[in-house]
Structures are given as C-alpha cells and as structure tokens.
Design an enzyme around this catalytic site. Sequence first.
Site, PDB file in Angstrom:
ATOM      1  N   ASP A  13       5.706   2.783   2.115  1.00  0.00           N
ATOM      2  CA  ASP A  13       4.848   1.342   2.268  1.00  0.00           C
ATOM      3  C   ASP A  13       4.163   1.577   3.592  1.00  0.00           C
ATOM      4  O   ASP A  13       4.741   1.876   4.647  1.00  0.00           O
ATOM      5  CB  ASP A  13       5.706   0.213   2.404  1.00  0.00           C
ATOM      6  CG  ASP A  13       4.960  -1.163   2.926  1.00  0.00           C
ATOM      7  OD1 ASP A  13       4.037  -0.894   3.102  1.00  0.00           O
ATOM      8  OD2 ASP A  13       5.624  -2.059   2.870  1.00  0.00           O
ATOM      9  N   HIS A  14       2.984   1.862   3.407  1.00  0.00           N
ATOM     10  CA  HIS A  14       2.028   2.382   4.785  1.00  0.00           C
ATOM     11  C   HIS A  14       2.217   1.136   5.763  1.00  0.00           C
ATOM     12  O   HIS A  14       1.623   1.441   6.896  1.00  0.00           O
ATOM     13  CB  HIS A  14       0.586   2.566   4.419  1.00  0.00           C
ATOM     14  CG  HIS A  14       0.051   3.876   5.088  1.00  0.00           C
ATOM     15  ND1 HIS A  14       0.256   3.977   6.674  1.00  0.00           N
ATOM     16  CD2 HIS A  14      -0.855   4.858   4.750  1.00  0.00           C
ATOM     17  CE1 HIS A  14      -0.341   5.002   6.923  1.00  0.00           C
ATOM     18  NE2 HIS A  14      -0.884   5.617   5.946  1.00  0.00           N
ATOM     19  N   ARG A  15       2.196  -0.201   5.405  1.00  0.00           N
ATOM     20  CA  ARG A  15       2.344  -1.022   6.387  1.00  0.00           C
ATOM     21  C   ARG A  15       3.647  -1.133   7.378  1.00  0.00           C
ATOM     22  O   ARG A  15       3.198  -1.334   8.717  1.00  0.00           O
ATOM     23  CB  ARG A  15       2.516  -2.506   5.706  1.00  0.00           C
ATOM     24  CG  ARG A  15       1.291  -2.946   4.880  1.00  0.00           C
ATOM     25  CD  ARG A  15       1.785  -4.076   3.995  1.00  0.00           C
ATOM     26  NE  ARG A  15       2.868  -3.841   3.283  1.00  0.00           N
ATOM     27  CZ  ARG A  15       3.672  -4.903   2.501  1.00  0.00           C
ATOM     28  NH1 ARG A  15       3.092  -6.086   2.639  1.00  0.00           N
ATOM     29  NH2 ARG A  15       4.726  -4.733   2.082  1.00  0.00           N
ATOM     30  N   ALA A  16       4.631  -0.212   6.896  1.00  0.00           N
ATOM     31  CA  ALA A  16       5.684  -0.307   7.855  1.00  0.00           C
ATOM     32  C   ALA A  16       5.939   1.012   8.405  1.00  0.00           C
ATOM     33  O   ALA A  16       6.609   1.303   9.660  1.00  0.00           O
ATOM     34  CB  ALA A  16       7.040  -0.516   7.007  1.00  0.00           C
TER      35      ALA A  16
ATOM     36  N   PRO B 117       0.837  -1.194   0.055  1.00  0.00           N
ATOM     37  CA  PRO B 117       0.051  -0.045  -0.210  1.00  0.00           C
ATOM     38  C   PRO B 117       0.908   1.243   0.101  1.00  0.00           C
ATOM     39  O   PRO B 117       1.295   1.706   0.995  1.00  0.00           O
ATOM     40  CB  PRO B 117      -0.785   0.054   1.418  1.00  0.00           C
ATOM     41  CG  PRO B 117       0.066  -1.063   2.339  1.00  0.00           C
ATOM     42  CD  PRO B 117       0.861  -1.769   1.372  1.00  0.00           C
TER      43      PRO B 117
END
Length: 430
Positions: A402-405, A228
């Site tokens: 990376d919006h997850r990290a 994402p």
Amino acid sequence: MSEIQMPRLSDTMEEGVISTWVKKVGDKVAAGDVLVEIETDKAVMEYEAYEDGFLVKQSVNEGDTVPIGAVIGVIADSPDAEVAESAPAAPAEPAAEEEKQEAAAEQPAPAAPAPAAEQSGESGGGEGPRPRTSPLARRLAKEYGLDITRIQGSGPKGRVVRADIEAAAKNGTAAQTTAPSTPAAPAEAAPAAQAPAFDDGRASEELKVSNVRKVIARRLTESKQQVPHFYLRRTIDAEALNAFRSQINEQLASTGAKISFNDLIVKACATTLKLHPAVNTSWVDDKLLQHHRVNVGVAVAVDAGLVVPVLHDTDKATLSEISTRTRELAGKARDGKLKPQEMSGGTFSVSNLGMFGVDSFSAVINPPEAAILAVGAMRQEAVVVDGEVAVRNRISLELSVDHRAVDGAVGAAFLKDLAEILEEPMRIIL
C-alpha cells in the site's frame, strides 16, 4: 427475559445470515450452549448463549439476512413466558421496510405525472438532476458495480429501489427499462442475432452466491479501487532453505510435528517485520497506525472462497507452534468454525499458491494491512553460481504494498532482508 441480537462476529461484518438454529423454541438453554450458526462475511460461526433460560422466540428464520444489532430471538426464565410485543423481529432484509418508509415520506405530486421518458430527479447543485434513490439501492448498486444514474426507477416519482437494482444486475446491464405509461406500438420482430442474453449459447445457469463470496468480491474490489498497490518481485535461492527444513523435520520426527516451507516463510516474515516496523503499519481514515504486535495472516482456500486466519504474536512463536497453530486454524477454516478473534488483528499476510504449481502471482492487499507476500512454487532452474552453471531450487516472491503507508524504498528494503533471511535460514530462529 432478554433479547438475542445479531452479533458482530468479525471486524468487517455488517450483516449475517442465519445458517442453522441449533436450539429450537422451547428448548432449555445453558450459558455456553450454541444457539445458532451464523454465516458472516468470512465463515459460518457458532453463537453461544450468555445466560441460562429457555429459547421462547426465534425472530428470524434460517436463511434470513439480518443486520448487526437486530433482534434474532428471545430467551426467558420459563418456556411459557409471553414475549412482549416490544421485542420486534428483525426483518430478513431491511430493504422492504426501508423502501416503505421512504415511499410514505414522499408527498403526492399536485401535477400530472411526468412522461415515462422523463426521469424524476433531485437537486444536484449545478450538476443537473440526479435520480431519486433509496440508501439501500445505492448500497446494492455499489456492491453490484452498477451505475445507478443509468437505472430507471419504478418506485414513487421514479425512485430507484432495490427491485430495480436487482433486475439490472440480473440482466447484466447498468440500466433497466420500464414499461411506458402509454401503449407502445408493436415492435418489429428482432433478428435471430439479437437473441436474449440468457440464450447466448453458453448454457449458463445462475449459481447461489454465499455471503462469504459476496463480501470477498466487495472487499477485494474496494482494495483494488481504494488502495494504491505497487509490486516488488524477487527470486530467492532456496537450496539452504530446503536443507534447513529437512534437518528440522529429522529432529522433530519423534514428536510427529512437521515444518512446511510456508511455516518457514511465515516465521521469516515476522522476523523481518521486527526489523522493518514501517511495513507493520496501516493507513486508516487518513491516519497512519503503527502496530506494535506482529500478527501474520495465512490465506486459506475454502469452499466458500478465501479466509485469512491470523497467527497472533508470530514473531514470538516457535516454528513448531506456528506449524501446529496454522494447521489447526486451516482445519477450522475449512469446517467454518473459526472464531472472530482468530480472523482479526492481522498486520501482514502471506498467500502461498506454490502447492498448486503457480510460478508467481500478484496478491491483493487485505485491508487495512499495508502489505501481503505472494509465494510461488519451488522450481529447479539453471543459474550461474560462482561463474558456473548449476541447477538450483528457487522460489519467486512478490510483495504487494500500500503506497499510502509504505514507500517504495521501504518495501524494497523489507523484501531484500526477507530474501536474505530465507537464503540464510538459521536467522529465522536466532
């Protein structure tokens, strides 16, 4: 006698193509000699022998695609040594053997075959029948971006096999029609407007796609689909950076070294990553990894596509070291001579298209890294400075994250400090 196996030459490599056999059958081999050149997902690399002896067998030919771990040749103590049958040659394409095994595993159906319009399927729980497929066919369908459920199989019991996937990809459709089991009525002549796809007036020809290009396409597709992305943009005043670069290059004139704007940006990114370790991370298998080394990758355009050699411990390197190392790696990348360790271990990347006059762009994250910086061209723009209009050199930066990290505020704080360091470039070396 020892077998030579297809090595893993990069962290993303799954198979390799035998580009050139440097040693021929019967040639004497010393440890360290280059045996074969292998095209990986990133570049053409040399593979060296680990022992002395003679190359007594080449199990695969030039141009063959071989999975990691498969036997590609045999080295023995004598050029006349007999190669044991237990040293099998690796198939150029595992597809044929795989599909033979699967076909053999199918038991003959006692009933009459189903009509051609009926698609044989496997149980899919409560979701209805699914087409029978081979593992290779499923992998190829994913690589080509095809919906395998829309492809009619020509294998046993309607199984979708490699040939069906390749035919569907070549035809530019997600489904392939097979000939009916009973003679079909003569079709009416198609109107001229329904010309075959290959005669659409575009004068197209199919080009050979390198292994590097195939993997680039697959990995970037996976990056956009699975990672994402969000994007942060900022334009910096580059007046001080421009003057700083000129001053450094004047001091280095006698050494022959020359610092580029990209060298300054790479070093500034490394400095900023030390201030914001939360950006120097990776999201892998639902785990957040914190990297304690700062390894900045620099995107390099080559004939086969794009490769990203990595400057390890960039935060500890001087500007001269970064400049020298970047040029060295870029040259090796264009010659296809990068070593696996020179393309592995990146924790952040920089992609600079300023030399092509690109104002700004959005870069695709290079997994498993959490961010990549896109750098545009330096432009002279009219801006307000201290209440007056002035012409200033400016550079557009865009951070893909990376919006997850990494959360938005964390990414914004990183970009803010990076911009301030570039606008006060003495901080790059302090």
